[in-house]
Design a protein around this motif. Structure first.
Motif, PDB file in Angstrom:
ATOM      1  N   LYS A   1       0.884  -1.228   0.034  1.00 52.55           N
ATOM      2  CA  LYS A   1      -0.054  -0.022   0.092  1.00 52.55           C
ATOM      3  C   LYS A   1       0.865   1.105  -0.036  1.00 52.55           C
ATOM      4  O   LYS A   1       2.016   1.414   0.575  1.00 52.55           O
ATOM      5  N   LEU A  31       3.225  -0.935   3.959  1.00 51.48           N
ATOM      6  CA  LEU A  31       2.830   0.452   3.649  1.00 51.48           C
ATOM      7  C   LEU A  31       3.833   1.611   3.642  1.00 51.48           C
ATOM      8  O   LEU A  31       4.579   1.513   4.502  1.00 51.48           O
ATOM      9  N   GLN A  69      -4.339  -0.178   6.241  1.00 52.61           N
ATOM     10  CA  GLN A  69      -3.892  -1.389   6.741  1.00 52.61           C
ATOM     11  C   GLN A  69      -4.888  -2.330   7.154  1.00 52.61           C
ATOM     12  O   GLN A  69      -5.130  -3.610   7.210  1.00 52.61           O
TER      13      GLN A  69
END
Length: 203
Positions: free
Chosen positions: A2, A97, A198
Protein backbone atom coordinates in the motif's frame (compact mmCIF):
# COMPACT_ATOMS: atom_id res chain seq x y z
CA UNK A 1 1.86 -3.21 -0.88
CA UNK A 2 0.00 0.00 0.00
CA UNK A 3 1.18 3.56 -0.66
CA UNK A 4 0.24 7.10 0.35
CA UNK A 5 1.62 10.24 -1.30
CA UNK A 6 1.35 13.34 0.89
CA UNK A 7 1.85 16.86 -0.45
CA UNK A 8 3.13 19.55 1.92
CA UNK A 9 2.93 22.97 0.29
CA UNK A 10 2.67 26.54 1.45
CA UNK A 11 4.04 30.03 1.51
CA UNK A 12 7.78 30.69 1.77
CA UNK A 13 9.03 30.27 5.36
CA UNK A 14 5.66 28.86 6.37
CA UNK A 15 7.01 25.67 7.97
CA UNK A 16 6.90 23.18 5.10
CA UNK A 17 10.30 21.64 5.78
CA UNK A 18 9.68 21.44 9.52
CA UNK A 19 6.40 19.60 9.00
CA UNK A 20 7.87 17.28 6.36
CA UNK A 21 10.87 16.33 8.48
CA UNK A 22 8.63 15.73 11.50
CA UNK A 23 6.40 13.37 9.52
CA UNK A 24 9.41 11.59 8.05
CA UNK A 25 10.82 10.95 11.52
CA UNK A 26 7.50 9.74 12.91
CA UNK A 27 6.29 7.54 10.05
CA UNK A 28 7.81 4.16 9.28
CA UNK A 29 8.85 3.51 5.66
CA UNK A 30 8.58 7.18 4.68
CA UNK A 31 10.60 9.16 2.15
CA UNK A 32 10.87 12.89 1.35
CA UNK A 33 11.28 14.55 -2.03
CA UNK A 34 11.83 18.31 -1.69
CA UNK A 35 11.07 20.64 -4.58
CA UNK A 36 13.73 23.15 -3.50
CA UNK A 37 16.47 20.69 -4.50
CA UNK A 38 15.42 20.93 -8.16
CA UNK A 39 16.10 24.61 -8.85
CA UNK A 40 17.87 25.34 -12.11
CA UNK A 41 21.22 27.16 -12.10
CA UNK A 42 20.95 30.85 -11.32
CA UNK A 43 22.29 31.95 -14.69
CA UNK A 44 19.42 30.32 -16.61
CA UNK A 45 16.64 31.79 -14.44
CA UNK A 46 15.21 34.80 -16.34
CA UNK A 47 14.52 38.30 -15.02
CA UNK A 48 11.12 39.94 -14.91
CA UNK A 49 10.42 43.51 -16.04
CA UNK A 50 11.63 44.84 -12.68
CA UNK A 51 14.94 43.00 -12.88
CA UNK A 52 13.98 40.35 -10.32
CA UNK A 53 14.99 36.71 -10.84
CA UNK A 54 11.87 34.64 -11.52
CA UNK A 55 12.49 31.83 -9.04
CA UNK A 56 8.86 31.41 -8.02
CA UNK A 57 7.75 29.74 -11.24
CA UNK A 58 7.71 26.13 -12.43
CA UNK A 59 10.06 27.14 -15.25
CA UNK A 60 12.78 27.81 -12.66
CA UNK A 61 12.66 24.16 -11.59
CA UNK A 62 13.79 20.86 -13.12
CA UNK A 63 10.30 19.43 -12.74
CA UNK A 64 11.01 16.58 -15.15
CA UNK A 65 13.82 15.40 -12.86
CA UNK A 66 11.62 15.73 -9.80
CA UNK A 67 8.87 13.73 -11.47
CA UNK A 68 11.37 10.97 -12.32
CA UNK A 69 12.10 10.63 -8.60
CA UNK A 70 8.40 10.52 -7.74
CA UNK A 71 7.74 7.92 -10.45
CA UNK A 72 10.72 5.89 -9.23
CA UNK A 73 9.28 5.83 -5.73
CA UNK A 74 5.78 4.98 -6.95
CA UNK A 75 7.08 2.12 -9.11
CA UNK A 76 8.91 0.45 -6.21
CA UNK A 77 9.02 2.33 -2.89
CA UNK A 78 10.78 -0.57 -1.18
CA UNK A 79 13.63 -0.45 -3.69
CA UNK A 80 13.65 3.37 -3.50
CA UNK A 81 14.36 3.15 0.24
CA UNK A 82 16.79 0.26 -0.12
CA UNK A 83 18.95 2.14 -2.66
CA UNK A 84 19.25 4.98 -0.18
CA UNK A 85 20.26 2.70 2.67
CA UNK A 86 17.11 3.46 4.62
CA UNK A 87 16.02 -0.16 5.02
CA UNK A 88 17.88 -3.47 5.25
CA UNK A 89 18.82 -5.08 1.94
CA UNK A 90 17.18 -8.36 2.92
CA UNK A 91 13.92 -6.80 4.16
CA UNK A 92 10.65 -7.80 2.50
CA UNK A 93 8.15 -5.51 0.82
CA UNK A 94 5.25 -7.90 1.39
CA UNK A 95 2.24 -6.32 3.13
CA UNK A 96 4.19 -3.13 3.84
CA UNK A 97 2.81 0.39 3.63
CA UNK A 98 5.00 3.19 2.26
CA UNK A 99 4.60 6.95 2.56
CA UNK A 100 6.07 9.56 0.22
CA UNK A 101 6.17 13.15 1.48
CA UNK A 102 6.54 15.67 -1.35
CA UNK A 103 7.39 19.14 -0.07
CA UNK A 104 7.54 22.41 -1.95
CA UNK A 105 6.05 25.80 -2.72
CA UNK A 106 4.65 24.88 -6.17
CA UNK A 107 3.85 21.18 -5.83
CA UNK A 108 0.11 21.74 -6.28
CA UNK A 109 0.62 23.95 -9.35
CA UNK A 110 2.21 21.17 -11.41
CA UNK A 111 -0.79 19.18 -12.60
CA UNK A 112 0.92 15.80 -13.19
CA UNK A 113 2.32 15.92 -9.65
CA UNK A 114 -0.82 17.33 -8.05
CA UNK A 115 -2.90 14.49 -9.47
CA UNK A 116 -0.74 11.93 -7.65
CA UNK A 117 -1.41 13.20 -4.12
CA UNK A 118 -3.63 11.25 -1.77
CA UNK A 119 -3.45 13.96 0.90
CA UNK A 120 -2.65 17.68 0.51
CA UNK A 121 -1.63 20.21 3.16
CA UNK A 122 -0.89 23.91 2.69
CA UNK A 123 0.73 26.09 5.37
CA UNK A 124 -0.36 29.72 5.56
CA UNK A 125 1.06 32.71 7.42
CA UNK A 126 0.12 36.39 6.95
CA UNK A 127 2.12 38.87 4.92
CA UNK A 128 3.86 40.63 7.83
CA UNK A 129 4.99 37.41 9.51
CA UNK A 130 6.15 35.96 6.20
CA UNK A 131 8.14 39.08 5.37
CA UNK A 132 9.83 39.10 8.77
CA UNK A 133 10.76 35.41 8.58
CA UNK A 134 12.06 35.80 5.03
CA UNK A 135 14.26 38.72 6.09
CA UNK A 136 15.92 36.52 8.71
CA UNK A 137 16.85 33.78 6.23
CA UNK A 138 20.07 33.71 4.22
CA UNK A 139 19.64 32.70 0.58
CA UNK A 140 22.22 31.96 -2.10
CA UNK A 141 22.09 34.21 -3.99
CA UNK A 142 20.71 36.66 -1.38
CA UNK A 143 17.43 38.46 -1.93
CA UNK A 144 17.98 41.85 -3.61
CA UNK A 145 16.35 44.99 -2.13
CA UNK A 146 12.52 45.01 -2.34
CA UNK A 147 12.49 41.43 -3.65
CA UNK A 148 9.82 40.29 -1.19
CA UNK A 149 7.34 43.08 -1.92
CA UNK A 150 8.25 43.43 -5.58
CA UNK A 151 8.27 39.74 -6.49
CA UNK A 152 7.96 37.05 -3.78
CA UNK A 153 4.61 38.02 -2.22
CA UNK A 154 2.85 38.97 -5.48
CA UNK A 155 3.97 35.66 -7.01
CA UNK A 156 2.76 33.77 -3.95
CA UNK A 157 -0.70 35.29 -4.35
CA UNK A 158 -0.71 34.53 -8.08
CA UNK A 159 0.47 30.95 -7.59
CA UNK A 160 -2.02 30.35 -4.80
CA UNK A 161 -4.91 31.55 -6.97
CA UNK A 162 -3.78 29.19 -9.73
CA UNK A 163 -3.42 26.33 -7.23
CA UNK A 164 -6.96 26.79 -6.00
CA UNK A 165 -8.25 26.64 -9.57
CA UNK A 166 -6.48 23.31 -10.04
CA UNK A 167 -7.71 21.57 -6.90
CA UNK A 168 -10.02 22.14 -3.96
CA UNK A 169 -8.90 19.08 -2.01
CA UNK A 170 -6.39 20.90 0.20
CA UNK A 171 -6.26 21.13 3.99
CA UNK A 172 -5.13 24.66 4.87
CA UNK A 173 -3.02 24.93 8.02
CA UNK A 174 -2.60 28.03 10.17
CA UNK A 175 1.14 28.54 10.50
CA UNK A 176 0.61 30.91 13.44
CA UNK A 177 -0.73 28.14 15.65
CA UNK A 178 1.74 26.48 18.04
CA UNK A 179 4.10 24.33 16.00
CA UNK A 180 3.48 21.21 18.08
CA UNK A 181 -0.27 21.56 17.56
CA UNK A 182 0.05 21.77 13.78
CA UNK A 183 2.51 18.88 13.59
CA UNK A 184 0.39 16.66 15.80
CA UNK A 185 -2.81 17.36 13.86
CA UNK A 186 -1.30 16.42 10.50
CA UNK A 187 0.42 13.36 11.91
CA UNK A 188 -2.84 12.15 13.47
CA UNK A 189 -4.64 12.71 10.16
CA UNK A 190 -2.08 10.61 8.28
CA UNK A 191 -1.97 8.00 11.02
CA UNK A 192 -5.72 7.48 10.62
CA UNK A 193 -5.31 7.03 6.86
CA UNK A 194 -2.53 4.50 7.47
CA UNK A 195 -4.76 2.59 9.87
CA UNK A 196 -7.60 2.64 7.34
CA UNK A 197 -5.41 1.22 4.58
CA UNK A 198 -3.88 -1.39 6.86
CA UNK A 199 -7.36 -2.41 7.92
CA UNK A 200 -8.31 -2.82 4.27
CA UNK A 201 -5.23 -4.93 3.67
CA UNK A 202 -6.08 -7.16 6.64
CA UNK A 203 -9.73 -7.62 5.66
Amino acid sequence: MKTIIVGVGGVTNGGKSTLSQFLHQKIHNSSIIAQDTYFKDDFVVPLDSNGFKQYDTLDALHMEEMMKEVYSWRKDPHEFLRRRGLIAKDSSADDELYILIVEGFLIFNHRPLNEMFDMRYFLEIPYDVCKKRRSMRVYAPPDPPNYFDGYVWPMYLQNREEMERITSEIVFLDGLKPKDEVLAAVYEDIRKEIARLQGKAAS
